[in-house]
Write a protein that holds these residues in place. Structure first.
Motif, PDB file in Angstrom:
ATOM      1  N   LEU A 152      -3.032   5.187  -4.972  1.00 33.16           N
ATOM      2  CA  LEU A 152      -2.384   3.751  -4.615  1.00 33.16           C
ATOM      3  C   LEU A 152      -3.521   2.706  -4.607  1.00 33.16           C
ATOM      4  CD1 LEU A 152      -0.070   5.106  -1.604  1.00 33.16           C
ATOM      5  CD2 LEU A 152       0.470   4.386  -3.852  1.00 33.16           C
ATOM      6  N   THR A 153      -3.377   1.671  -5.451  1.00 35.49           N
ATOM      7  CA  THR A 153      -3.958   0.553  -5.676  1.00 35.49           C
ATOM      8  C   THR A 153      -3.631  -0.653  -4.931  1.00 35.49           C
ATOM      9  OG1 THR A 153      -5.088   1.431  -7.783  1.00 35.49           O
ATOM     10  CG2 THR A 153      -5.223  -0.848  -7.101  1.00 35.49           C
ATOM     11  N   VAL A 154      -4.301  -1.141  -3.844  1.00 38.05           N
ATOM     12  CA  VAL A 154      -3.569  -2.133  -2.991  1.00 38.05           C
ATOM     13  C   VAL A 154      -4.695  -3.403  -3.285  1.00 38.05           C
ATOM     14  CG1 VAL A 154      -3.175  -2.735  -0.636  1.00 38.05           C
ATOM     15  CG2 VAL A 154      -2.960  -0.450  -1.434  1.00 38.05           C
ATOM     16  N   LYS A 155      -3.998  -4.482  -3.472  1.00 36.02           N
ATOM     17  CA  LYS A 155      -4.551  -5.927  -3.427  1.00 36.02           C
ATOM     18  C   LYS A 155      -4.711  -6.435  -1.944  1.00 36.02           C
ATOM     19  CE  LYS A 155      -4.256 -10.564  -5.060  1.00 36.02           C
ATOM     20  NZ  LYS A 155      -3.306 -11.489  -5.766  1.00 36.02           N
ATOM     21  N   PHE A 156      -5.988  -6.719  -1.643  1.00 34.15           N
ATOM     22  CA  PHE A 156      -5.974  -7.373  -0.421  1.00 34.15           C
ATOM     23  C   PHE A 156      -6.670  -8.901  -0.340  1.00 34.15           C
ATOM     24  CE2 PHE A 156      -6.665  -2.914   0.723  1.00 34.15           C
ATOM     25  CZ  PHE A 156      -5.957  -2.561   1.357  1.00 34.15           C
TER      26      PHE A 156
ATOM     27  N   ASP B 278       4.503   2.108   5.780  1.00 29.85           N
ATOM     28  CA  ASP B 278       3.489   2.828   6.605  1.00 29.85           C
ATOM     29  C   ASP B 278       2.336   2.943   6.256  1.00 29.85           C
ATOM     30  OD1 ASP B 278       5.550   3.172   8.461  1.00 29.85           O
ATOM     31  OD2 ASP B 278       6.057   5.338   8.020  1.00 29.85           O
ATOM     32  N   PHE B 279       2.151   3.217   4.849  1.00 29.95           N
ATOM     33  CA  PHE B 279       1.014   3.432   4.242  1.00 29.95           C
ATOM     34  C   PHE B 279       0.339   2.193   4.167  1.00 29.95           C
ATOM     35  CE2 PHE B 279      -1.362   2.522   0.227  1.00 29.95           C
ATOM     36  CZ  PHE B 279      -2.428   3.387   0.440  1.00 29.95           C
ATOM     37  N   LEU B 280       0.958   1.222   3.713  1.00 26.44           N
ATOM     38  CA  LEU B 280       0.378  -0.405   3.514  1.00 26.44           C
ATOM     39  C   LEU B 280      -0.215  -0.716   4.897  1.00 26.44           C
ATOM     40  CD1 LEU B 280       2.681  -1.979   1.011  1.00 26.44           C
ATOM     41  CD2 LEU B 280       0.289  -0.826   0.670  1.00 26.44           C
ATOM     42  N   GLY B 281       0.495  -0.488   6.076  1.00 24.97           N
ATOM     43  CA  GLY B 281       0.267  -0.845   7.383  1.00 24.97           C
ATOM     44  C   GLY B 281      -1.182  -0.269   7.637  1.00 24.97           C
ATOM     45  N   GLY B 282      -1.105   1.115   7.135  1.00 26.32           N
ATOM     46  CA  GLY B 282      -2.625   1.876   7.544  1.00 26.32           C
ATOM     47  C   GLY B 282      -3.538   1.267   6.911  1.00 26.32           C
ATOM     48  N   ALA B 283      -3.303   0.947   5.494  1.00 28.20           N
ATOM     49  CA  ALA B 283      -4.377   0.553   4.397  1.00 28.20           C
ATOM     50  C   ALA B 283      -4.614  -0.828   4.890  1.00 28.20           C
ATOM     51  CB  ALA B 283      -3.611   0.412   3.230  1.00 28.20           C
ATOM     52  N   LYS B 284      -4.085  -1.716   5.592  1.00 26.08           N
ATOM     53  CA  LYS B 284      -4.435  -3.152   5.944  1.00 26.08           C
ATOM     54  C   LYS B 284      -5.497  -2.863   7.035  1.00 26.08           C
ATOM     55  CE  LYS B 284      -2.636  -7.246   7.872  1.00 26.08           C
ATOM     56  NZ  LYS B 284      -1.278  -7.716   8.610  1.00 26.08           N
ATOM     57  N   GLY B 285      -5.138  -1.548   7.947  1.00 25.89           N
ATOM     58  CA  GLY B 285      -6.286  -1.593   9.147  1.00 25.89           C
ATOM     59  C   GLY B 285      -7.599  -1.098   8.493  1.00 25.89           C
ATOM     60  N   ALA B 286      -7.270  -0.005   7.679  1.00 23.98           N
ATOM     61  CA  ALA B 286      -8.463   0.597   7.015  1.00 23.98           C
ATOM     62  C   ALA B 286      -9.496  -0.541   6.379  1.00 23.98           C
ATOM     63  CB  ALA B 286      -7.951   1.521   5.994  1.00 23.98           C
ATOM     64  N   TYR B 287      -8.777  -1.485   5.599  1.00 23.40           N
ATOM     65  CA  TYR B 287      -9.422  -2.417   4.911  1.00 23.40           C
ATOM     66  C   TYR B 287     -10.507  -3.340   5.820  1.00 23.40           C
ATOM     67  CZ  TYR B 287     -10.406  -6.874   2.429  1.00 23.40           C
ATOM     68  OH  TYR B 287     -10.984  -8.098   1.842  1.00 23.40           O
ATOM     69  N   GLU B 288      -9.855  -3.726   6.788  1.00 24.93           N
ATOM     70  CA  GLU B 288     -10.801  -4.488   7.959  1.00 24.93           C
ATOM     71  C   GLU B 288     -11.785  -3.697   8.363  1.00 24.93           C
ATOM     72  OE1 GLU B 288     -10.281  -6.555  12.313  1.00 24.93           O
ATOM     73  OE2 GLU B 288      -8.456  -5.676  11.422  1.00 24.93           O
TER      74      GLU B 288
ATOM     75  N   LEU C  32       0.975  -3.850  -2.967  1.00 26.83           N
ATOM     76  CA  LEU C  32       0.764  -2.708  -3.805  1.00 26.83           C
ATOM     77  C   LEU C  32       1.038  -2.707  -5.328  1.00 26.83           C
ATOM     78  CD1 LEU C  32       0.390   0.585  -4.007  1.00 26.83           C
ATOM     79  CD2 LEU C  32       2.966   0.669  -3.914  1.00 26.83           C
ATOM     80  N   GLN C  33      -0.283  -2.714  -5.928  1.00 23.61           N
ATOM     81  CA  GLN C  33      -0.346  -2.874  -7.596  1.00 23.61           C
ATOM     82  C   GLN C  33       0.210  -2.021  -8.324  1.00 23.61           C
ATOM     83  OE1 GLN C  33      -4.393  -4.481  -7.960  1.00 23.61           O
ATOM     84  NE2 GLN C  33      -3.533  -6.610  -7.845  1.00 23.61           N
TER      85      GLN C  33
END
Length: 217
Positions: free
Chosen positions: A163-167, A87-97, A149-150
């Motif tokens: 949480l560090t995420v690679k996009f 769920d977090f990664l889905g939200g992070a993807k939207g936040a990234y955009e 997720l890195q």
């Protein structure tokens, strides 16, 4: 034997025949019957035993089981049971955009609450520098090709999670000078954007928003 008697005998025979047929189809009911016991369920093989303490797929689908990041994610879930990595990664993807396009278009007002103060100041300085040089950016977001997720960390004392995420995102990107001439990018060529962003939040707090606290590649 006269005709009326013959007719009565024929009708009586038909009635007896119909009664026998009904018994064969419906069976007989004498008064009120006791409820029928339910037929025993057919066995479907051995019951599957639920093993407590098995790996959490919501964690191991994203980081290696037993790693420091997996341990940190487990602590996050213990501090806030409603937290889910997917769920977090889905939200992070939207936040990234949302954040990326706000930065590219030079309008950070809609994303300020999702940026740590130092990150906001850095983004704002770049936006103002572009304006002073008379540069404008036309950008259109195409999509995110990768969200990975890195690393995950958790502070036991403060319950702060990072949480560090690679996009890897794709967008069209054109920079124009004050005369409207293209000085960077292409209107037709898709640019691939690679970022490693770190989001932070205190788990169990009333504020549900994660903040972007660091950026990198």
């Amino acid at each position: 034997m006269n005709s009326p008697i013959i007719q009565l005998l024929v009708l009586a025979g038909i009635a007896v025949f119909l009664i026998l047929r009904l018994k064969n189809v419906l069976g007989t009911r004498d008064g009120f019957e006791a409820p029928r016991e339910a037929a025993p369920a057919q066995r479907r093989g051995p019951e599957l035993e639920v093993i407590e303490g098995g790996p959490d797929r919501d964690i191991t689908d994203h980081v290696e089981e037993g790693s420091a990041s997996a341990e940190a994610l487990g602590k996050m879930k213990a501090a806030e049971p409603s937290f889910g990595v997917s769920d977090f990664l889905g939200g992070a993807k939207g936040a990234y955009e949302m954040i990326l396009m706000g930065f590219e278009k030079g309008d950070l007002s809609g994303v300020k609450n999702f940026l740590a103060d130092d990150v906001y100041e850095t983004f704002d300085q770049v936006v103002k520098a572009r304006e002073e040089q008379g540069l404008t950016i036309d950008a259109e977001f195409i999509g995110v090709r990768e969200t990975t997720l890195q690393e995950a960390t958790f502070d036991d004392a403060t319950h702060e999670a990072e949480l560090t995420v690679k996009f890897i995102g794709e967008l069209t990107y054109v920079v124009r000078n004050a005369e409207g001439e293209i000085v960077e990018g292409s209107e037709t060529q898709v640019k691939r954007q690679k970022d490693a962003w770190t989001f932070a939040r205190v788990m169990g707090s009333d504020d549900p928003n994660w903040q972007l606290v660091a950026t990198g590649e």
